[in-house]
Enzyme design. Structure first.
Site, PDB file in Angstrom:
ATOM      1  N   HIS A  14      -0.314   3.038  -0.985  1.00  0.00           N
ATOM      2  CA  HIS A  14      -0.928   2.111  -1.938  1.00  0.00           C
ATOM      3  C   HIS A  14      -0.210   0.764  -1.876  1.00  0.00           C
ATOM      4  O   HIS A  14       0.853   0.597  -2.485  1.00  0.00           O
ATOM      5  CB  HIS A  14      -0.865   2.678  -3.360  1.00  0.00           C
ATOM      6  CG  HIS A  14      -1.840   3.775  -3.603  1.00  0.00           C
ATOM      7  ND1 HIS A  14      -3.146   3.537  -3.991  1.00  0.00           N
ATOM      8  CD2 HIS A  14      -1.718   5.122  -3.483  1.00  0.00           C
ATOM      9  CE1 HIS A  14      -3.786   4.686  -4.113  1.00  0.00           C
ATOM     10  NE2 HIS A  14      -2.947   5.665  -3.813  1.00  0.00           N
ATOM     11  N   CYS A  36      -5.857   4.859   0.849  1.00  0.00           N
ATOM     12  CA  CYS A  36      -5.719   6.261   0.465  1.00  0.00           C
ATOM     13  C   CYS A  36      -6.919   7.079   0.961  1.00  0.00           C
ATOM     14  O   CYS A  36      -7.069   7.268   2.159  1.00  0.00           O
ATOM     15  CB  CYS A  36      -5.496   6.376  -1.039  1.00  0.00           C
ATOM     16  SG  CYS A  36      -4.717   7.940  -1.530  1.00  0.00           S
ATOM     17  N   GLU A  60      -0.954  -1.836  -3.418  1.00  0.00           N
ATOM     18  CA  GLU A  60      -0.946  -2.439  -4.755  1.00  0.00           C
ATOM     19  C   GLU A  60       0.095  -1.806  -5.668  1.00  0.00           C
ATOM     20  O   GLU A  60       0.383  -2.319  -6.751  1.00  0.00           O
ATOM     21  CB  GLU A  60      -2.333  -2.301  -5.400  1.00  0.00           C
ATOM     22  CG  GLU A  60      -2.628  -0.968  -6.041  1.00  0.00           C
ATOM     23  CD  GLU A  60      -2.825   0.191  -5.069  1.00  0.00           C
ATOM     24  OE1 GLU A  60      -2.832   1.356  -5.516  1.00  0.00           O
ATOM     25  OE2 GLU A  60      -2.975  -0.069  -3.858  1.00  0.00           O
TER      26      GLU A  60
END
Length: 402
Positions: free
Chosen positions: A345, A251, A347
């Protein structure tokens, strides 16, 4: 070359909050002022539309930039995401709050990082929903969305979002306007959400990862510790003297790496916020295969500008299938660097896990670097499916920027 730029990463990030607002001049922005009362609240913008709704959060007035998320679920994770700091978050999903809010505490061990959600509290400035669930049902829930907002002092309204969303997307003709409230452009949002002092997680891990915290989500830290890493989280302005080890940016970390490499950042017209953004891989690296489309979770208003030619030693890694924005960059095999950055992202939390194995790839590269091994150049990041076994010795730090 990279290490010379990374010396100045703190300087780049220090000016990012203020610089990002300067970048937005002349591009699309929209801000909303919320006046909250005991029974109702409204949202007048500069061209005088008034959007009325019912208050269910803290009874106070605030200023903030209005952004929207298309995420269908995981409203608690979105609201605790540090990326939403200083923003009024509008959910496009009609019903929000139906599964309540859990206790936001978890163990500090090799499997977790102390919180269940993405940070210790609500990060967004306010919340706007079409319909708030007054009753909730979930076995982990301990309070309602309304109670949670009130306890954290966060204003929230429920009402029609159909009028507000076009205003969030509308282009502005006044290139001088930056309507996010008085003195808001002077705030350093990165400093507000970053850790103030370094701290360690899973100190017995076999490879040490340094995380430069620009507002890192808790699930980034979970993804690292659950793969056996010892993680040291550092403040956003931590001073590096030299860095020649693998780097993985996520990010804002991706944008900082791109700017250090020589790319420009720009404010997008709408931004990408949601759990269903498709990205096309332009290069193969570890678990990522060129030509495949991956569905990703995203939350960003700024992006790196695609240019031809790309800076020497760098290549585009991912591109957005919807708007062709740059979703990832990587150092080339012959550059001598081992650096990757992704705008999305991997994750998630919430969202799809198409790219979660990028953490496994990165840690395989870090373990190989620690042993002085070189993974095959044809498949640089994480080419070794089995991570090299390491003795538990004093670890050498590797960096992830998030």
């Amino acid at each position: 070359m990279l290490s010379r730029h990374l010396i100045y990463v703190p300087r780049l990030s220090r000016g990012w909050a203020a610089q990002s607002f300067h970048l937005s001049r002349g591009l699309a922005t929209h801000a909303t002022t919320f006046h909250l009362g005991r029974q109702s609240c409204c949202s007048p913008s500069e061209n005088r539309p008034v959007i009325r709704g019912r208050s269910f959060g803290a009874p106070r007035s605030i200023f903030g930039e209005t952004v929207f998320s298309t995420s269908i679920t995981s409203y608690t994770e979105s609201m605790t995401d540090p990326s939403y700091r200083g923003q009024i978050l509008v959910f496009t999903t009609p019903l929000i709050g139906n599964y309540g809010v859990p206790i936001n505490k978890a163990p500090l061990d090799s499997q977790d990082v102390g919180v269940v959600l993405e940070s210790s509290g609500i990060q967004c400035t306010a919340v706007v929903v079409a319909d708030v669930a007054e009753k909730f049902s979930h076995y982990t829930a301990v309070e309602s969305l309304a109670s949670w907002c009130q306890r954290h002092g966060v204003p929230a309204i429920t009402g029609s979002t159909r009028v507000l969303l076009p205003l969030c997307c509308a282009k502005r003709d006044d290139s001088r306007a930056l309507a996010i409230g008085a003195d808001a452009a002077l705030q350093n949002l990165v400093a507000q959400v970053s850790t103030k002092v370094p701290y360690e997680l899973n100190p017995t891990g076999d490879v040490k990862i340094a995380v430069l915290d620009f507002g890192a989500k808790a699930n980034i830290l979970r993804a690292l510790v659950r793969r056996g890493a010892a993680v040291t989280v550092l403040p956003w302005n931590y001073d590096f003297n030299k860095w020649d080890r693998p780097v993985f940016g996520i990010c804002m970390g991706h944008q900082v790496i791109g700017m250090a490499a020589g790319l420009d950042a720009y404010r997008m017209t709408f931004g990408n916020r949601g759990h269903n953004q498709p990205v096309l891989a332009l290069a193969s690296s570890g678990s990522i295969k060129a030509g495949r489309v991956y569905v990703t979770s995203q939350n960003h208003q700024y992006a790196l500008k695609l240019q031809d030619p790309f800076p020497a030693g760098w290549e585009p890694f991912f591109i957005n299938c919807n708007d062709s924005s740059v979703e990832g960059i990587k150092s080339t095999a012959d550059s001598g660097k081992k650096v990757w950055g992704v705008q999305f992202h991997p994750e998630s939390a919430g969202g799809p896990l198409d790219t979660i194995e990028m953490f496994t790839d990165f840690l395989a590269e870090c373990r190989a670097h620690k042993l002085g091994l070189d993974l095959p150049k044809g498949d640089v990041m994480g080419a070794a499916k089995e991570a090299p076994a390491l003795a538990h010795e004093a670890p050498r730090p590797i960096t992830a920027l998030a």
